[in-house]
Structure formats: C-alpha cells, structure tokens
Design a protein around this motif. Sequence first.
Motif, PDB file in Angstrom:
ATOM      1  N   ASP A  42       4.464   8.101   1.587  1.00  0.00           N
ATOM      2  CA  ASP A  42       4.735   9.618   1.362  1.00  0.00           C
ATOM      3  C   ASP A  42       4.901   9.891   0.187  1.00  0.00           C
ATOM      4  N   ARG A  43       5.429   8.886  -0.742  1.00  0.00           N
ATOM      5  CA  ARG A  43       5.616   9.053  -2.240  1.00  0.00           C
ATOM      6  C   ARG A  43       4.645   8.783  -3.417  1.00  0.00           C
ATOM      7  N   GLU A  65       3.184  18.557  -0.197  1.00  0.00           N
ATOM      8  CA  GLU A  65       2.461  17.307  -1.012  1.00  0.00           C
ATOM      9  C   GLU A  65       3.003  16.135  -0.264  1.00  0.00           C
ATOM     10  N   VAL A  66       3.839  16.180   0.532  1.00  0.00           N
ATOM     11  CA  VAL A  66       4.260  14.767   1.107  1.00  0.00           C
ATOM     12  C   VAL A  66       3.117  14.413   2.153  1.00  0.00           C
ATOM     13  N   ALA A  67       2.753  15.532   2.832  1.00  0.00           N
ATOM     14  CA  ALA A  67       1.776  15.407   4.068  1.00  0.00           C
ATOM     15  C   ALA A  67       0.256  15.247   3.550  1.00  0.00           C
ATOM     16  N   ARG A  68       0.093  15.600   1.863  1.00  0.00           N
ATOM     17  CA  ARG A  68      -1.220  15.348   1.432  1.00  0.00           C
ATOM     18  C   ARG A  68      -1.144  13.958   0.916  1.00  0.00           C
ATOM     19  N   ARG A  69      -0.188  13.572   0.607  1.00  0.00           N
ATOM     20  CA  ARG A  69      -0.209  12.015  -0.045  1.00  0.00           C
ATOM     21  C   ARG A  69      -0.359  11.097   1.471  1.00  0.00           C
ATOM     22  N   PHE A  73      -3.147   8.455   1.779  1.00  0.00           N
ATOM     23  CA  PHE A  73      -3.013   7.097   1.957  1.00  0.00           C
ATOM     24  C   PHE A  73      -4.025   6.500   3.148  1.00  0.00           C
ATOM     25  N   HIS A  74      -3.884   7.194   4.205  1.00  0.00           N
ATOM     26  CA  HIS A  74      -4.871   6.860   5.459  1.00  0.00           C
ATOM     27  C   HIS A  74      -6.154   6.712   5.059  1.00  0.00           C
ATOM     28  N   ALA A 244      -5.897  11.383  12.879  1.00  0.00           N
ATOM     29  CA  ALA A 244      -4.504  11.242  13.868  1.00  0.00           C
ATOM     30  C   ALA A 244      -3.695  10.446  13.437  1.00  0.00           C
ATOM     31  N   ASP A 245      -3.814   9.213  12.523  1.00  0.00           N
ATOM     32  CA  ASP A 245      -2.875   8.394  11.855  1.00  0.00           C
ATOM     33  C   ASP A 245      -2.032   8.940  10.837  1.00  0.00           C
ATOM     34  N   ALA A 246      -2.532  10.022  10.324  1.00  0.00           N
ATOM     35  CA  ALA A 246      -1.776  10.894   9.330  1.00  0.00           C
ATOM     36  C   ALA A 246      -1.094  12.261   9.866  1.00  0.00           C
TER      37      ALA A 246
END
Length: 293
Positions: A42-43, A65-69, A73-74, A244-246
């Motif tokens: 998330d960071r 922005e947090v959701a985009r990161r 990541f996934h 789904a994991d995101a």
Amino acid sequence: MSALATALAEVSETADRLSRLSARAHENPYTLVDWPSAVEPDRDWFSSPEFVSLHGTPVWDGLDEVARRRVAFHEAAGFYSLNIHGEKALIQGLAARLYRSDLAGAAGYLHHFLDEENKHSVYFGGFCTRYARVYRSRQVSFGTDQARDVDDLLFFAKTLIFEEIVDHYNRVQARDGRLHPLARFINDSHHREEARHLVFGRRLVTALWQAAGFDPATAAGIRADLGRFLTATWREYYHPDVYADAGLADPWDLAEAAWHAPAQLAHRRHVSADCLRFLAAADVLTEEPADAF
C-alpha cells in the motif's frame, strides 16, 4: 543436417561472443539479493503505473493512490509469475535440444542460456513465494508435435516473442525511480541478461527461417500459430486472479473490459512494435496479428 543445426552454425560467432559475455557477467542469484522480511504494497510501487493492465480504464481512474499501488503490487507478482511459467517452458525446450546429435556444436551457449533462465526463476519465484503467490498460467506449451524444423522454428520464435515483450517491461521498470528498489533490481537483472538472449534469438530465428525454406502452406501455418501465441501471451497480462487479490470486484469481467480498452490496445501495439517490425523484416510474419490489437 537439420535447419536448426545449419542456423546455429551460421550464428556460431555470435553465440561464442555471447558465451564470453555471459561468463564474465555471471552472478550467484542465491546470495546476491538481500530479501526484505516484508514489503508494504500500500505504500510502495512495485510496477510502473503506466504498465498496470488497468491503466487508462475507468476502473483505474476511479481508484485512489493506495488502491492503485495495491493493484500494481499484485500485477508485479502476476508479471513475475508469467515469467516463471515462460522460463519453465523455455528451460524444458532448451534442455530437450541440448544434446541432440545435430546440435552438439551449440551446447556451450545453450548451457549459458539455461543457466541464466534458471537464475531468473530464482528472482521471480523468490518474490512471489515470499510476498504474494505464483499465479496460475493460462498459456499453452511452447512445444508442438509437428516436423522437427517447424517445431524448432516455432520454439525459438515464440521464445523471442515472449522475451521481447517481457524485456520492454524490464527495461522501463528498471529505470523507474518510483519503484521499490527490489522491483527495480529484479527488472534490471533480467533485462541485462535478456539483452544477450534477444541478440541471439533474432540472429537465430532469421537464420533458421532462411535455412528451413518452408513451402507456402507450412509458412502460412507457422505464421498463424505465432499470431495465436502473441495474442495468448498478451492475454496473460490481464489476470482475473490478480484483480481479485487486489480487492477488485467482478475480476473476469474486468479482465475482458481491460483487454478491449482503447488505452490497452494502444499499449499492446506500442510494446509489440519492435518485435513485429523485426519479424516482418525477417519475413517470418507478413501481417499484424489482428486478435492481439
């Protein structure tokens, strides 16, 4: 003598030069990376946002922005998983050809090729198993049950297509200062070795196509197969399990919508452009695979 043996003999000087470069650049993948005990999806950015498969879609525009990161990541784990499956198919294909009687003279570089592909899997697998998971593949095997010359051409041409796309991502993300240092390292390490593989692959595919002298019907079948492979390879970048994991809803519908999004169509065409120009110049492809763009 098979067409592949003829082609390898023609590119032997290139193979020897690349073997020397591989030996000089050898690294131990088991000791080189200081893996963090944990990462913070998330960071930190782990994929360049422009390379996330939802970029340019209404869903991406609606994320903070947090959701985009988190999605990025996934997507990084999905990209590394795609590489794990691709490297596995490549290793199997190289190993099957390593001590073929007609290819004995090329064993030296094929050993380097195998060694480097295995190292790549150590990095990709290390990330996925520590911080995420290895995502399943929907891709088919590189192998065929066709005549040897056709099978050899398809194997090395598909390898080249796969690696050309991957290397574009690696090359850009290795230089992206927004990314977590671990993501930059993995992308940079892969790019530096893939650059040698791409030199070899382009020379070999050109020589192999010329040496084989396929009749028009066989050539048409090969071109159709490569077109399907390019489309299937790109399809892997739009992975419902990643979405789904995101934490995104309706991941299968989302994958289909992202695939057809104009921004993603343009992205695929841009990333594929160099590879398609090469294959057209070598006469391996005569038209752009329509289903991929």
